[in-house]
Design a protein around this motif. Structure first.
Motif, PDB file in Angstrom:
ATOM      1  N   PRO A  54       0.792  -1.239   0.000  1.00 58.21           N
ATOM      2  CA  PRO A  54       0.000   0.000   0.000  1.00 58.21           C
ATOM      3  C   PRO A  54       0.821   1.284   0.000  1.00 58.21           C
ATOM      4  CG  PRO A  54      -0.134  -1.139   2.116  1.00 58.21           C
ATOM      5  CD  PRO A  54       0.506  -2.078   1.165  1.00 58.21           C
ATOM      6  N   VAL A  55       1.973   1.280   0.652  1.00 60.86           N
ATOM      7  CA  VAL A  55       2.798   2.492   0.678  1.00 60.86           C
ATOM      8  C   VAL A  55       3.337   2.799  -0.712  1.00 60.86           C
ATOM      9  CG1 VAL A  55       4.875   3.562   1.624  1.00 60.86           C
ATOM     10  CG2 VAL A  55       3.418   2.140   3.093  1.00 60.86           C
ATOM     11  N   ARG A  56       3.858   1.776  -1.366  1.00 57.58           N
ATOM     12  CA  ARG A  56       4.358   1.942  -2.737  1.00 57.58           C
ATOM     13  C   ARG A  56       3.223   2.317  -3.678  1.00 57.58           C
ATOM     14  NH1 ARG A  56       6.353  -3.061  -6.495  1.00 57.58           N
ATOM     15  NH2 ARG A  56       6.339  -1.945  -8.495  1.00 57.58           N
ATOM     16  N   ALA A  57       2.074   1.696  -3.501  1.00 62.13           N
ATOM     17  CA  ALA A  57       0.922   1.983  -4.363  1.00 62.13           C
ATOM     18  C   ALA A  57       0.514   3.443  -4.249  1.00 62.13           C
ATOM     19  CB  ALA A  57      -0.245   1.071  -3.995  1.00 62.13           C
ATOM     20  N   THR A  59       2.404   6.026  -3.408  1.00 63.53           N
ATOM     21  CA  THR A  59       3.424   6.869  -4.037  1.00 63.53           C
ATOM     22  C   THR A  59       3.287   6.852  -5.559  1.00 63.53           C
ATOM     23  OG1 THR A  59       4.972   6.457  -2.215  1.00 63.53           O
ATOM     24  CG2 THR A  59       5.901   7.249  -4.298  1.00 63.53           C
ATOM     25  N   GLU A  60       3.166   5.674  -6.127  1.00 64.85           N
ATOM     26  CA  GLU A  60       3.074   5.551  -7.583  1.00 64.85           C
ATOM     27  C   GLU A  60       1.743   6.103  -8.095  1.00 64.85           C
ATOM     28  OE1 GLU A  60       4.019   1.684  -9.052  1.00 64.85           O
ATOM     29  OE2 GLU A  60       5.912   1.543  -7.917  1.00 64.85           O
ATOM     30  N   TYR A  61       0.709   5.948  -7.321  1.00 65.65           N
ATOM     31  CA  TYR A  61      -0.606   6.474  -7.703  1.00 65.65           C
ATOM     32  C   TYR A  61      -0.567   8.002  -7.790  1.00 65.65           C
ATOM     33  CZ  TYR A  61      -5.556   7.771  -7.099  1.00 65.65           C
ATOM     34  OH  TYR A  61      -6.803   8.335  -7.220  1.00 65.65           O
ATOM     35  N   ASN A  62      -0.021   8.640  -6.764  1.00 62.34           N
ATOM     36  CA  ASN A  62       0.049  10.104  -6.759  1.00 62.34           C
ATOM     37  C   ASN A  62       0.875  10.620  -7.931  1.00 62.34           C
ATOM     38  OD1 ASN A  62      -1.530  10.305  -4.440  1.00 62.34           O
ATOM     39  ND2 ASN A  62       0.236  10.294  -3.068  1.00 62.34           N
ATOM     40  N   GLN A  63       1.973   9.943  -8.216  1.00 64.37           N
ATOM     41  CA  GLN A  63       2.823  10.347  -9.337  1.00 64.37           C
ATOM     42  C   GLN A  63       2.095  10.143 -10.662  1.00 64.37           C
ATOM     43  OE1 GLN A  63       6.647   8.431  -9.399  1.00 64.37           O
ATOM     44  NE2 GLN A  63       7.275   9.368 -11.331  1.00 64.37           N
ATOM     45  N   LEU A  91      -9.686   4.595  -3.277  1.00 66.19           N
ATOM     46  CA  LEU A  91     -10.333   4.029  -2.097  1.00 66.19           C
ATOM     47  C   LEU A  91      -9.636   2.754  -1.643  1.00 66.19           C
ATOM     48  CD1 LEU A  91     -14.054   4.548  -3.182  1.00 66.19           C
ATOM     49  CD2 LEU A  91     -12.784   5.880  -1.494  1.00 66.19           C
ATOM     50  N   ALA A  92      -9.209   1.928  -2.600  1.00 66.79           N
ATOM     51  CA  ALA A  92      -8.502   0.688  -2.261  1.00 66.79           C
ATOM     52  C   ALA A  92      -7.176   0.990  -1.566  1.00 66.79           C
ATOM     53  CB  ALA A  92      -8.272  -0.143  -3.517  1.00 66.79           C
ATOM     54  N   ILE A  93      -6.483   1.996  -2.053  1.00 71.38           N
ATOM     55  CA  ILE A  93      -5.211   2.393  -1.429  1.00 71.38           C
ATOM     56  C   ILE A  93      -5.462   2.884  -0.010  1.00 71.38           C
ATOM     57  CG2 ILE A  93      -3.341   4.086  -1.520  1.00 71.38           C
ATOM     58  CD1 ILE A  93      -3.496   3.894  -4.580  1.00 71.38           C
ATOM     59  N   GLN A  94      -6.495   3.691   0.163  1.00 69.98           N
ATOM     60  CA  GLN A  94      -6.812   4.230   1.495  1.00 69.98           C
ATOM     61  C   GLN A  94      -7.164   3.112   2.471  1.00 69.98           C
ATOM     62  OE1 GLN A  94      -6.693   7.798   2.068  1.00 69.98           O
ATOM     63  NE2 GLN A  94      -6.453   6.891   4.095  1.00 69.98           N
ATOM     64  N   LEU A  95      -7.971   2.160   2.020  1.00 70.64           N
ATOM     65  CA  LEU A  95      -8.365   1.018   2.849  1.00 70.64           C
ATOM     66  C   LEU A  95      -7.141   0.270   3.363  1.00 70.64           C
ATOM     67  CD1 LEU A  95     -10.762  -0.970   3.738  1.00 70.64           C
ATOM     68  CD2 LEU A  95     -10.148  -2.250   1.673  1.00 70.64           C
ATOM     69  N   ASN A  96      -6.237  -0.061   2.461  1.00 68.18           N
ATOM     70  CA  ASN A  96      -5.065  -0.855   2.819  1.00 68.18           C
ATOM     71  C   ASN A  96      -4.022  -0.045   3.569  1.00 68.18           C
ATOM     72  OD1 ASN A  96      -5.175  -3.735   1.402  1.00 68.18           O
ATOM     73  ND2 ASN A  96      -6.140  -2.274   0.008  1.00 68.18           N
ATOM     74  N   LEU A  97      -3.871   1.207   3.200  1.00 68.62           N
ATOM     75  CA  LEU A  97      -2.872   2.048   3.858  1.00 68.62           C
ATOM     76  C   LEU A  97      -3.250   2.316   5.309  1.00 68.62           C
ATOM     77  CD1 LEU A  97      -0.215   3.487   3.177  1.00 68.62           C
ATOM     78  CD2 LEU A  97      -1.547   5.537   2.679  1.00 68.62           C
ATOM     79  N   ASP A  98      -4.525   2.578   5.569  1.00 67.66           N
ATOM     80  CA  ASP A  98      -4.981   2.817   6.943  1.00 67.66           C
ATOM     81  C   ASP A  98      -4.709   1.598   7.814  1.00 67.66           C
ATOM     82  OD1 ASP A  98      -5.842   5.315   6.223  1.00 67.66           O
ATOM     83  OD2 ASP A  98      -7.974   4.800   6.142  1.00 67.66           O
ATOM     84  N   HIS A  99      -5.017   0.419   7.291  1.00 66.86           N
ATOM     85  CA  HIS A  99      -4.788  -0.799   8.077  1.00 66.86           C
ATOM     86  C   HIS A  99      -3.294  -1.043   8.279  1.00 66.86           C
ATOM     87  CE1 HIS A  99      -5.285  -4.716   9.797  1.00 66.86           C
ATOM     88  NE2 HIS A  99      -4.596  -5.281   8.819  1.00 66.86           N
ATOM     89  N   HIS A 100      -2.517  -0.770   7.262  1.00 69.11           N
ATOM     90  CA  HIS A 100      -1.063  -0.944   7.352  1.00 69.11           C
ATOM     91  C   HIS A 100      -0.492  -0.086   8.484  1.00 69.11           C
ATOM     92  CE1 HIS A 100       3.117  -1.399   5.998  1.00 69.11           C
ATOM     93  NE2 HIS A 100       3.237  -0.086   6.118  1.00 69.11           N
ATOM     94  N   LYS A 101      -0.972   1.129   8.599  1.00 73.31           N
ATOM     95  CA  LYS A 101      -0.463   2.035   9.635  1.00 73.31           C
ATOM     96  C   LYS A 101      -0.898   1.581  11.019  1.00 73.31           C
ATOM     97  CE  LYS A 101      -0.353   6.112   6.627  1.00 73.31           C
ATOM     98  NZ  LYS A 101      -0.957   7.453   6.334  1.00 73.31           N
ATOM     99  N   ILE A 102      -2.146   1.160  11.154  1.00 70.54           N
ATOM    100  CA  ILE A 102      -2.651   0.741  12.465  1.00 70.54           C
ATOM    101  C   ILE A 102      -1.997  -0.562  12.912  1.00 70.54           C
ATOM    102  CG2 ILE A 102      -4.697  -0.124  13.671  1.00 70.54           C
ATOM    103  CD1 ILE A 102      -6.337   1.920  12.124  1.00 70.54           C
ATOM    104  N   ALA A 103      -1.965  -1.544  12.016  1.00 74.37           N
ATOM    105  CA  ALA A 103      -1.396  -2.848  12.372  1.00 74.37           C
ATOM    106  C   ALA A 103       0.097  -2.752  12.669  1.00 74.37           C
ATOM    107  CB  ALA A 103      -1.644  -3.848  11.244  1.00 74.37           C
ATOM    108  N   GLY A 104       0.775  -1.847  11.967  1.00 73.41           N
ATOM    109  CA  GLY A 104       2.213  -1.710  12.146  1.00 73.41           C
ATOM    110  C   GLY A 104       2.611  -1.052  13.454  1.00 73.41           C
TER     111      GLY A 104
END
Length: 332
Positions: A54-57, A59-63, A91-104
């Motif tokens: 999700p973090v890479r996604a 970055t690449e999405y914004n670019q 929305l998919a990036i947000q879903l996964n990124l939010d969980h990545h931050k919380i779980a980490g």
């Protein structure tokens, strides 16, 4: 005769030029369609990448959005198909990124905070799901999105189970019938609460009650929804067995209640949860419950009330007589 040939040559040249122009227009249109297809394929790639990295996604999405979707000469987001894919991928990036931050960085130390985090995440994820464009709300990508939502919910439920397993009961509280009663009211009697407790805590962290005071959830002024109350709860409406937890000097109660809203007479409420955490103290055979924290979640509204907050001081301690001393229970 020369003039006739000249006219014929001119007409032929104009015809050829017009034909070339039409072919050129067609080529540009085809090129645009090919570019659009490339954008859609890249958005699909980023969508699936979100579930792996999700973090890479992000970055690449914004670019990609900055450099290729919106350029000086073309805005592909004006195309509905591209815009829908762009939104779903975001929305998919947000879903996964939010969980990545919380779980980490998961470091909740109380059951109250674990449940609060779970409700906040559930509220966010269901809002993301509701934001998916209807035109793409089907198929493999939607299934993947919904599967991830279930995995995230299971993660938080696992945190609850782990916390419950790691904390023991307090034998001085169990296998006794704790009862208490009192009143809380506003000085002008515009609101009045009858406070009744009658419950038994068991060694296996289950419990049962004849009476339990559902302290109302009174939010700050201007909140999305007003004060919430629970009256005359039928135990058959509970969606999960009654469980309690004891940790440090806190005791925690959880209620998960089914949707019992009656559309004909507009009684009952939608599916909801109530959580109460109290500081508890045993003193001369009595159980004192103080410093309440309240969670009331009924999508899309989450009320979180903390005894340390200004809202609690204003809406409970200053507004009511009877909440300032906590609750005192005795053994029946």
């Amino acid at each position: 005769m020369k003039h006739i040939y000249l006219l014929l040559f001119t007409a032929l040249a104009v015809t050829i030029f017009s034909s070339c122009t039409k072919e050129l227009d067609l080529d540009e249109e085809t090129l645009l369609l090919l570019e659009k297809q490339e954008k859609l394929e890249r958005l699909d790639e980023l969508f699936y990448l979100a579930f792996k990295e999700p973090v890479r996604a992000e970055t690449e999405y914004n670019q990609f959005v900055r450099d290729e979707l919106i350029t000086e000469t073309q805005n592909f987001l004006l195309n509905n198909e591209v815009n829908n894919s762009y939104t779903f991928t975001k929305l998919a990036i947000q879903l996964n990124l939010d969980h990545h931050k919380i779980a980490g960085g998961y470091n909740q130390t109380t059951l109250f905070e674990i449940y609060k985090t779970m409700y906040e995440v559930d509220l966010s994820n269901r809002t993301l799901w509701g934001s998916i464009p209807e035109q793409v709300k089907s198929g493999e990508q939607l299934e993947l999105f919904e599967k991830k939502m279930k995995e995230i919910k299971a993660f938080h439920q696992d945190q609850i189970a782990l916390f419950m397993a790691q904390n023991k009961t307090d034998e001085s509280l169990t296998n006794k019938t704790w009862v208490g009663m009192g009143f809380a009211y506003k000085p002008d009697f515009s609101a009045f609460y009858s406070i009744n407790f009658n419950f038994v805590l068991h060694d296996d962290k289950s419990w049962d009650y004849e009476d339990f005071f559902f302290m109302p959830a009174i939010p700050k002024t201007g909140a999305l929804a007003g004060a919430q109350e629970e009256k005359d709860l039928d135990k058959d409406d509970l969606l999960s067995p009654l469980k309690y937890a004891v940790y440090d000097d806190r005791i925690f109660f959880h209620f998960h209640i089914r949707n019992n809203y009656n559309y004909e007479d507009q009684s009952g409420k939608l599916e909801r949860v109530w959580n109460y955490e109290y500081k508890y103290e045993l003193r001369e055979g009595q159980l004192l419950l103080t410093e309440p924290r309240i969670l009331n979640y009924m999508f899309p509204v989450l009320h979180s009330i903390d005894h340390d907050g200004e809202d609690y001081k204003k809406n409970y301690l200053e507004a009511f007589i009877g909440f300032d001393q906590g609750f005192t229970l005795s053994i029946q």
